[in-house]
Structure formats: structure tokens, C-alpha cells
Design a protein around this motif. Sequence first.
Motif, PDB file in Angstrom:
ATOM      1  N   GLU A  71      -9.755  -8.028   0.022  1.00  0.00           N
ATOM      2  CA  GLU A  71      -8.962  -9.165   0.643  1.00  0.00           C
ATOM      3  C   GLU A  71      -7.577  -9.357   0.350  1.00  0.00           C
ATOM      4  O   GLU A  71      -6.707  -9.759   0.913  1.00  0.00           O
ATOM      5  N   PHE A  72      -7.489  -9.147  -1.175  1.00  0.00           N
ATOM      6  CA  PHE A  72      -5.775  -9.030  -1.574  1.00  0.00           C
ATOM      7  C   PHE A  72      -5.179  -8.228  -0.674  1.00  0.00           C
ATOM      8  O   PHE A  72      -4.091  -8.271  -0.295  1.00  0.00           O
ATOM      9  N   GLY A  73      -5.650  -6.972  -0.269  1.00  0.00           N
ATOM     10  CA  GLY A  73      -4.849  -5.874   0.247  1.00  0.00           C
ATOM     11  C   GLY A  73      -4.631  -6.108   1.706  1.00  0.00           C
ATOM     12  O   GLY A  73      -3.392  -6.082   2.182  1.00  0.00           O
ATOM     13  N   GLN A  75      -4.624  -9.106   2.857  1.00  0.00           N
ATOM     14  CA  GLN A  75      -3.581 -10.220   3.340  1.00  0.00           C
ATOM     15  C   GLN A  75      -2.258 -10.157   2.689  1.00  0.00           C
ATOM     16  O   GLN A  75      -1.264 -10.473   3.332  1.00  0.00           O
ATOM     17  N   SER A  76      -2.093  -9.233   1.461  1.00  0.00           N
ATOM     18  CA  SER A  76      -0.744  -9.161   0.921  1.00  0.00           C
ATOM     19  C   SER A  76      -0.187  -7.776   1.327  1.00  0.00           C
ATOM     20  O   SER A  76       1.039  -7.753   1.206  1.00  0.00           O
ATOM     21  N   GLY A  77      -0.924  -6.806   1.462  1.00  0.00           N
ATOM     22  CA  GLY A  77      -0.166  -5.572   1.791  1.00  0.00           C
ATOM     23  C   GLY A  77      -0.391  -4.755   0.567  1.00  0.00           C
ATOM     24  O   GLY A  77      -0.564  -5.211  -0.680  1.00  0.00           O
ATOM     25  N   TYR A  78      -0.165  -3.447   0.458  1.00  0.00           N
ATOM     26  CA  TYR A  78       0.136  -2.478  -0.353  1.00  0.00           C
ATOM     27  C   TYR A  78       1.253  -1.960  -0.388  1.00  0.00           C
ATOM     28  O   TYR A  78       2.261  -1.741   0.628  1.00  0.00           O
ATOM     29  N   VAL A  79       1.581  -1.167  -1.739  1.00  0.00           N
ATOM     30  CA  VAL A  79       3.075  -0.665  -1.844  1.00  0.00           C
ATOM     31  C   VAL A  79       2.758   0.942  -2.290  1.00  0.00           C
ATOM     32  O   VAL A  79       1.867   1.267  -3.027  1.00  0.00           O
ATOM     33  N   LEU A  80       3.131   1.932  -1.377  1.00  0.00           N
ATOM     34  CA  LEU A  80       2.808   3.311  -1.615  1.00  0.00           C
ATOM     35  C   LEU A  80       4.097   3.901  -2.027  1.00  0.00           C
ATOM     36  O   LEU A  80       5.271   3.981  -1.333  1.00  0.00           O
ATOM     37  N   GLU A  81       4.134   4.891  -3.147  1.00  0.00           N
ATOM     38  CA  GLU A  81       5.001   5.557  -3.651  1.00  0.00           C
ATOM     39  C   GLU A  81       4.700   6.834  -3.710  1.00  0.00           C
ATOM     40  O   GLU A  81       3.507   7.226  -4.136  1.00  0.00           O
TER      41      GLU A  81
END
Length: 699
Positions: A71-73, A75-81
Motif C-alpha cells: 500500500e505504501f508503494g 500510494q507514494s511510489g518507489y525510487v529506483l537507482e
Amino acid sequence: MKKTLLILCLLCPILCEVTIGQTKIGIKTPPKSTVRPPESEEPGACIGVAVKAIKGHIYIRWVPTMQSYWEFGYQSGYVLERINTKTNRKTTLHAGIKPMPATLWKPFLDKNDRNYTILYAAIYEPQEYSKDILQQLSERRQLYQFALFGADMSFEAACMAGIGFVDSTAVAGERYQYIIRHKIAPKYGLSPTVSAEVGLSDHIPLPNIAEFSGVGGTNNATLFATTKTLKKDYIQYRIERSTDSLQFKSISDLPIVVTNKRDSLLVSDTLKDNDIYYYYRIKGLTLFQEEGPYSKIIKLKGKSNLPRPEIYSAQELSKDTIEVTWLYRDSLNKYITNYQLVGSLLRDGPYTPISGDIPPEQHYYNFKPLTPTKGFSFYIKLRTYPKRGEMMETLPYPIVLTDDDPPARPKGLKGKIEVKKDIGIVTLSWDANTDSDLMGYFLNRKIGVETDFSRVNNKVMTHTTLTDTIQLSHIQKYVTYSVNAMDELFKQSENSEPLILPIPDLYPPTSPIIDSFAVEDKKIFLRWTRSYSDDVQKHILYRKKLPSAAWEEVLTLTDTLQHTYADTNVVEKSLYAYTLIAFDGDNNQSEPASAVILETPFFTRTVHFLHFTSVVDTTDYRVKISWECNEADKIDNFLIYRALPNQELAFVKKMDKNNREWRDSIEIAPNAAYKYVIRAKMQEGYLSGWKETVIELKQ
């Protein structure tokens, strides 16, 4: 919420293991995602990640390991590096990966695509959960598991849902690791997850499904495939059928997923006509929906007479006992005379009996396993002897014995390094393993003080020699290699004993420094600071007597920590020059140390001290020394030295030539030895020999 879950169940059927008859479709509980955190992650990792090189791109797929992280993902998204493992350069590929807007999902929803519909419902549809907390947690968890299963079945759908990504900027020859984290990770203290190392050259061909077989029954075909060794590659399968061996069509629009504990696929397909031949083939699909190669085509036809029993399972009860069971309707036992099991080490035989006559009402048999000569597999068949008609025989049924033991640890690793310009050519070899199920070897390397090995060969190799190349550097002094073996079940041995090879040194060591010296009676003392290079093997001290220009080797020191030398091979009133050169293990030599030039004085002449005594004044605990000597008319002065307890001798006083006693200024400690030394300096400039006395105050 119950209505929503019912809709998801209707949208998410899977084709599982069934027995003879029409394929059964259904799912009682949501299947778990196939993506797991890598083994290097902590057990509490909040995101699992998988990466793979496919056709010039790097495919990344991740999954939150808990419903709340899911749900966190979205709703707020992910950062990919991305991290370049050679340069340690970090690049942000995307600072906010989220599900695509709801309007972009419409084309897929209009097509009733199950995977997109499941994910869309989980992300965008409002949910009505039960009021009971425990029931609500269960409903939310099921919704999360259904959504991840839909993503597993379609990588494109996973990308739409913000849990998949394709890196099209990867460069050939580079190697990367990917870091994925929640955008709100800092707020909740969520740890990022680092993927395994990957490069564009890592693409490995997908395996063929070698053991695919089938048998025709009355208006049905039973198809079997062994998938135990394929579960790391494929998450779903597709079986296709043809009536002419040319035009094939899938037997189901639904994914075929292995859910049983035996890691095998058993599917029944309905045949319309028992009088024609049907052709089948199977292929696997990966997490990224890569399609593996087709299996060999099998040919079968239905039967309109007595159905043939089929082996259902073979379970290893112990090391010495295997229990085989087969399926047959009890109502048909009256048509059977007996059964018999036959076995062979090879799929194509020859088969020999491993049982006697088995009564028709008995549908199981225990026997001692055969001993394979290679690997851990052998094959059995069930022969059925009907009261009328010919003997019926099943297709070969593979039995894979439990192999809990990894291959033996490789031995005999050896190698050498040859220098070509600034490149080191490393030739390595080791003894071949004797494991019967050996697949091959991996060679591992680490340079210098690196803590982890990295693989030299990305593909398993079957030979026991390999040539590697390394860059020669004055920073790294050693390269370490190890080798480990892998068997056909992908179990790996322990690493071999490490082989540590010194890297050839092309650079000379730093120069030592002669930093202090002393000229004394009949000898010259030298002290130096060793070369700072840590690969120094020896120092050589050189001397020349001026005005000669030729240097002579005085001393070779393999103990590089020794830093002093006393040269006693000197003559008085002469000039001597000294220098020092350091040599490393490859015989590179440093620049010579800056030379020092020293002159020897007149040597000591004999002066006889008639007495040299010391007493302690008990009133103030101070020492008084006195002396007498001959040659008094030739003496210029007296030099007095003192050695305190546990300390070296040091000069303390110069006395006039007419003095014959001296009182020390320090108060001595009880039960400690004090040493005093006297010598005379002659009027010609040279020094006499030593005379010493030791005093100790006993208490």
C-alpha cells in the motif's frame, strides 16, 4: 469486500495439477508471489527484487513483502537507482515510480485482461472491508496477494502497476546493481533493497523442458512434466496441441501454474476423437514473460477400450524405500489379472522387473531404489495385465532420488602470472571432481583486500583450466582465486582452498633514509629509516673509502626491520661514504639513499685506571665516585656516563683532568642498580677505553 474478493477469484483462476478427465480450474487461496528478497538481504527486507538481462536491456521486477509495504508503494511510489559496480557511480533512474493513471488502464480493462483487471481493482477500486479487525486484515492480505499474482503473470501489467521497470540505458561491458526503496522510506525507516549484480552479457539461454510425456486414455490425454529443476526459471507453463504436428494451439487460455509439493505438472486434456493422433508440446514462461524453448513433440491417441492405469506418485520414504502409487477405479479391478513394476537406469531401457505379480486391488508398491551410475535418477514403468487384450504399459516415470549433498570441494588449484606490458596473464588449473552429477565449475577472484569474491566466468564451465587477465597495479599486491563446483540440481560446493598469487611489481620501492650516525672509537654507527614500501624484501648497505669512486657492498639485510649497523672495519683519520638501497620481491631497486660522509678520529689508546669506585652517601642518598689513573700528564679531561635502572648509558659530566672525584646530583632509589662509566680524552684528541662501576642501595 467479500464481493470484491469473489470477483477477483473469478478473474484469477489458474490451471493446476489434476487427474484424468477435463482440466479442473480453480483457486482456493491467493497464490504467493514468486519474487523473493535476494539471499544477501536481511530476513526483514521490505522489498524483494529480481533482475535479468534480456535482449540488450535490464529488466527489474520488485515486490513489497507485506501488504502494508504494498500500500505504501502504490500510494507514494518507489525510487529506483542504479550503481555502476566498476566506478561506484550512482544514477537515479526514476524518482517516483507509481501505477499508471487510471485512464490509461481502460484499453486493457475493455479487453477483460485478467491480470490488468486484478491490479486495477486492487489499486483504484474502493474497498469495503469487514468491521472485524482480524477479518479485515485477512481481506487486505488476500487483496494484496491477488494483486501480486496478477503482476507475476504479466510483466507489462506489473510495470503498469509500478512494480516493474525496463532499463534501456544499460551499457555493454558495464555491471550494475539496482537499489529500490519506497519514496517514503525515510519517514518510516524502511530499508532499501539492493539487487544482485547484473550486466548485459549475463543473458543465459532458458532451459528446455526435457521430461515431458503423455498417455492417451478414453477421450482424454494425461500429460506429465517434471518441473523440479525448472522452478527457478519458470513460473507458468503453456501446453499446445496439434492434430497435424504443424499448427499448434494452446489447450487453455489460463496460465498453468505448478502448486503441488512434488514440483511436477499433471494435466488432463479432453480428446474429441480417439481414432486420430494428437501432438503436444510444452514451454515455460519466466517472471518477465520470456518464453523458453519448446519441448520435444510427443504423439499419442485416445483409447476406446479398458483405460490404462497411470503412476500417480513415487515417494521416497527412506534411503532404502520408495513407495509408488497408481490411479485406477476399483470398479475395474475385476478386469485386471495383475500389475508389475519394471525399472531401468536409462529412459529407453532395457527395463527389468523390480516386483513380482501385484494383485489388482493393490494400487501401491514399496521397493528398494535402483543405484544410478550417473546422477540421481532412474525410471520405472507400470505394466498392467488385463484378463483380455494385450499388456498395457505406462510411459517411463522418472524418479529423482533426494540429493542433499553438494559436490565435493575442488582441490589442487594452482596458477601462475605472466607479465605482458602492464597486463598480467593468469593461467589456472585444478583437479577434476569425480561427482557423478557434476555440471561444472565457477572460478572466483578477489584482488587485494576486497572482502568478497566475484565470479570470473558467468557461465558454468566443464573444463578445469582457465586463463584470466588482471591489471597490474602498484596499489594491489595480491590476487586470490578459488573454485567451486555445481551439480545438476544447482547445489554448489564450498570454495576450494584459496590460491594467493603475488601480483608482479613493476614499480621500485621508496628509498630508505640514513637519518642518524655516530663516529666512535674504531667504529662508525649508522641508523636509518627503512623503505616505506610494504613489499621490500631486503636492504643492501654500500660503502666507499674516499677518494675512491668504487662502492663496495658491506651488508645485505633480509630482516627489513633492522635499522642499525656498526662498521668496525675502518681505519683512523679516514673519510667514508655510506648509502643504502631497498629491493622488493621482484628485484626492483629503489634510488640510493642520500650518502653520508663521515671521518674517523684517532683511535682510543690505553689508559689504565688504577681504581674507579662508587659509594652512597646515606644522608642524602647520592652517589660519589672517585678514580685514579696513570698517563695523567697526557689527559685533557674525563668523560663520565651514567645508566639509570632499565635505561641505556648516557653522557652526564665532563671533568677537568685534575679532578679525581665527582658527586652525582640525583637521589638514587633503593634496590635498583646504577652504572657509572668513565673514560679519558687525551690531549691528542683520541679517547681511552672504558672503566665502569655499579652500585645498588640495598634496603
